[in-house]
Design a protein around this motif. Structure first.
Motif, short mmCIF file in Angstrom:
data_model
loop_
_atom_site.label_atom_id
_atom_site.label_comp_id
_atom_site.label_asym_id
_atom_site.label_seq_id
_atom_site.Cartn_x
_atom_site.Cartn_y
_atom_site.Cartn_z
N UNK A 1 0.67 -0.99 0.08
CA UNK A 1 0.25 0.01 -0.08
C UNK A 1 0.80 0.74 -0.10
N UNK A 2 1.48 1.04 0.98
CA UNK A 2 2.40 2.20 0.44
C UNK A 2 3.81 2.52 -0.21
N UNK A 3 4.07 1.58 -1.20
CA UNK A 3 4.90 1.49 -2.06
C UNK A 3 4.01 1.83 -3.38
N UNK A 4 2.91 1.69 -3.38
CA UNK A 4 2.36 1.95 -4.71
C UNK A 4 2.07 3.58 -4.42
N UNK A 5 1.37 4.19 -3.18
CA UNK A 5 0.89 5.90 -3.28
C UNK A 5 2.27 6.57 -3.33
N UNK A 6 3.56 6.11 -2.94
CA UNK A 6 5.15 6.50 -2.99
C UNK A 6 5.41 6.28 -4.31
N UNK A 7 4.94 5.39 -5.19
CA UNK A 7 5.22 4.93 -6.87
C UNK A 7 3.69 6.86 -7.37
N UNK A 8 3.20 6.71 -6.81
CA UNK A 8 2.29 7.48 -7.56
C UNK A 8 2.63 8.83 -7.54
N UNK A 9 2.92 9.52 -6.61
CA UNK A 9 3.67 10.23 -5.37
C UNK A 9 5.62 10.76 -6.48
N UNK A 10 5.82 10.09 -7.06
CA UNK A 10 7.01 10.38 -7.70
C UNK A 10 6.83 10.59 -9.09
N UNK A 11 5.34 9.57 -9.90
CA UNK A 11 5.39 10.47 -10.75
C UNK A 11 4.25 11.17 -11.07
N UNK A 12 3.82 12.37 -10.12
CA UNK A 12 2.99 12.92 -9.93
C UNK A 12 4.22 14.50 -9.95
N UNK A 13 4.84 14.16 -9.49
CA UNK A 13 6.62 15.23 -8.70
C UNK A 13 6.81 15.17 -10.29
N UNK A 14 6.94 14.13 -11.24
CA UNK A 14 7.35 13.60 -12.43
C UNK A 14 6.89 15.08 -13.29
N UNK A 15 4.81 14.61 -13.53
CA UNK A 15 4.40 15.55 -14.16
C UNK A 15 4.18 16.94 -14.12
N UNK A 16 4.53 17.10 -12.43
CA UNK A 16 4.81 18.40 -12.62
C UNK A 16 6.27 19.28 -13.06
N UNK A 17 6.98 18.39 -12.76
CA UNK A 17 8.33 19.18 -13.89
C UNK A 17 8.12 18.66 -14.75
N UNK A 18 7.61 18.31 -15.14
CA UNK A 18 6.99 18.20 -16.92
C UNK A 18 6.55 19.89 -17.46
N UNK A 19 5.12 19.82 -16.81
CA UNK A 19 4.33 20.80 -16.74
C UNK A 19 5.16 22.12 -16.28
N UNK A 20 5.86 22.45 -15.66
CA UNK A 20 7.03 23.85 -14.87
C UNK A 20 8.09 24.03 -16.27
N UNK A 21 8.49 23.10 -17.21
CA UNK A 21 9.01 22.91 -18.11
C UNK A 21 8.75 23.68 -19.06
N UNK A 22 7.39 23.07 -19.46
CA UNK A 22 6.93 23.15 -20.82
C UNK A 22 6.21 24.64 -20.40
#
Length: 202
Positions: A1-22
């Motif tokens: 359960x914790x692993x899934x949440x951590x993975x989702x947070x990393x994905x969200x961070x990656x998307x936020x970084x991409x959005x900020x770059x664009x």
């Protein structure tokens, strides 16, 4: 359960970084122009390291194209939503042309012109931009079908759309060069009258 949440947070961070770059890329194109826009400046404005930037976009052309696609996608969504609420009758057509002008002027026009001009002598940028430009054209044609609301042949609807797009692109460039707003409004009104006359005959 914790692993899934951590993975989702990393994905969200990656998307936020991409959005900020664009978003930073679009801002740089508008404020600095293509020639003065560097990946270092983009990364700094986005608040990310060069390594993080390169993880998402390996070349400058890829980053620039993704930024324009990002902007196009946002505007296409706005155009589509607005098209669904177009009023009936002649006002439907005139409002549709206003929507095109709103979409193709402002930030979109400035950023796109910078890239289209640069693409003339940059083969890599030109090749990556082409599918993005085609996608915008397809979305605009869909808007035009809704705006005309007339039983016209597909080829004629496409011709009217291309004429309208080239008009508003030209007017957007005129605005960037300091042309008069009254003249642009007059030309748009003239084109609306031409469109209405054509649809009445249709």
């Amino acid at each position: 359960m914790t692993t899934t949440r951590t993975h989702r947070t990393q994905q969200e961070r990656s998307e936020q970084t991409r959005e900020a770059l664009l978003d930073a890329t679009v801002a740089c194109l508008v404020e600095l122009g293509y020639a003065r826009t560097t990946v270092q400046e983009i990364a700094a404005r986005a608040g990310v390291s060069r390594g993080a930037q390169q993880h998402h976009f390996t070349t400058k052309a890829e980053l620039m194209t993704a930024a324009l696609e990002h902007l196009f996608a946002r505007l296409i969504g706005e155009m589509t939503t607005a098209a669904e609420t177009l009023p009936p009758g002649p006002e439907r057509v005139t409002r549709g042309i206003d929507l095109l002008w709103e979409a193709y002027s402002g930030t979109l026009s400035t950023a796109a012109v910078e890239l289209w001009v640069a693409a003339r002598t940059d083969a890599e940028l030109r090749e990556t931009l082409r599918p993005v430009d085609r996608a915008l054209g397809h979305a605009t044609l869909q808007l035009y079908r809704q705006a005309t609301g007339a039983d016209l042949p597909e080829a004629e609807v496409e011709t009217l759309m291309l004429l309208s797009v080239n008009l508003v692109r030209g007017l957007a460039l005129d605005a960037m060069m300091g042309g008069g707003a009254e003249r642009r409004a007059r030309l748009l009104d003239e084109w609306k009258s031409t469109m209405l006359d054509r649809l009445r005959r249709g």
